[in-house]
Design a protein around this motif. Sequence first.
Motif, PDB file in Angstrom:
ATOM      1  N   GLU A  38      -4.123 -58.485 -46.164  1.00  0.00           N
ATOM      2  CA  GLU A  38      -4.881 -59.574 -46.426  1.00  0.00           C
ATOM      3  C   GLU A  38      -5.084 -60.598 -45.139  1.00  0.00           C
ATOM      4  N   GLU A  60      -8.665 -61.409 -43.835  1.00  0.00           N
ATOM      5  CA  GLU A  60      -9.301 -62.962 -43.727  1.00  0.00           C
ATOM      6  C   GLU A  60      -9.482 -63.102 -42.223  1.00  0.00           C
ATOM      7  N   ALA A  79      -5.798 -67.191 -40.404  1.00  0.00           N
ATOM      8  CA  ALA A  79      -5.800 -66.505 -41.554  1.00  0.00           C
ATOM      9  C   ALA A  79      -4.501 -66.380 -42.011  1.00  0.00           C
ATOM     10  N   VAL A 133      -3.439 -67.280 -45.785  1.00  0.00           N
ATOM     11  CA  VAL A 133      -2.916 -66.291 -46.932  1.00  0.00           C
ATOM     12  C   VAL A 133      -1.502 -66.395 -47.397  1.00  0.00           C
ATOM     13  N   GLU A 161      -8.177 -59.810 -51.665  1.00  0.00           N
ATOM     14  CA  GLU A 161      -9.450 -59.454 -51.249  1.00  0.00           C
ATOM     15  C   GLU A 161      -9.602 -58.044 -51.010  1.00  0.00           C
ATOM     16  N   ARG A 221     -16.866 -60.889 -48.414  1.00  0.00           N
ATOM     17  CA  ARG A 221     -17.364 -61.575 -47.191  1.00  0.00           C
ATOM     18  C   ARG A 221     -18.693 -61.075 -47.217  1.00  0.00           C
TER      19      ARG A 221
END
Length: 259
Positions: free
Chosen positions: A164, A168, A191, A195, A225, A236
């Motif tokens: 993750e 990110e 990130a 997260v 995600e 994204r």
Amino acid sequence: MPELPEVETLCRQLNAILPGKEILNVEILDPRLGKMEALAGRRVAAVTRRGKFIEIDLDGGLKAVLHLRMTGRLLWQGDGASLPPYSRLVVSFPRGRLVLIDPRRFAIFCVRPEKVPGALIQNPLEGLPARRLREIARTRRLPVKSFLMDQRLIAGIGNIYACEILHEAAVDPRRPAGSLSPAEWRRVERAAAVVLPRAVECRGTTVSDWRDLFGVSGTNQDHLEVYSREAEPCSRCGGRIERAKMGGRGTWFCPACQK
Ligand SMILES: [Zn+2]
């Protein structure tokens, strides 16, 4: 396997219950946990976390240390509840008890350990500073995902949060750690700061068996995600999420926007 946000969740919940409480009895149901000093009559001062170790400070300078390893979990039960399957240890208090449940029996619980092994970055919840990451990674050829998961380097990040964080940060998990630019490490830092705290707010990620201290699922799985989402569209860029195998572990990423 519980990662940092899950262990942090337990520590916060334990801290809301245990300080000031006196241990009435400790019952070891699994001899593999070993013998331990008598803890009955000791009062809990505080519960803290070091990496993925849960440290219970007791009066008299004693410290009980717990690591959940693969499948361990903790459950707080009121009086009169029956013990769940795979219960390994029961610590009783005047009202309620703390139960260690562990199907695969790798969890450890010991009193006053010689030495708790440390990592170079001990608490990623306080930040993963880009400059420090770059310095540690400089000469390392291992993939950046394996780098983030190396417990000797950084405490507490496992498969879910490594995937993750790198999504990110828009960084390809297969890149050698030493190849990331300063700007890319800054993206990793930012990130992680999104997260990891969010996962703590959500009391962890329940994709298989994680439950919090009260047996309730976390909700961070609603924020994943890429993890376990192969063939789904990337939020994204709309690209297709792929699954690769790295170091024997499933690795999910979007090849279109993670460079
Ligand atoms: Zn994408």
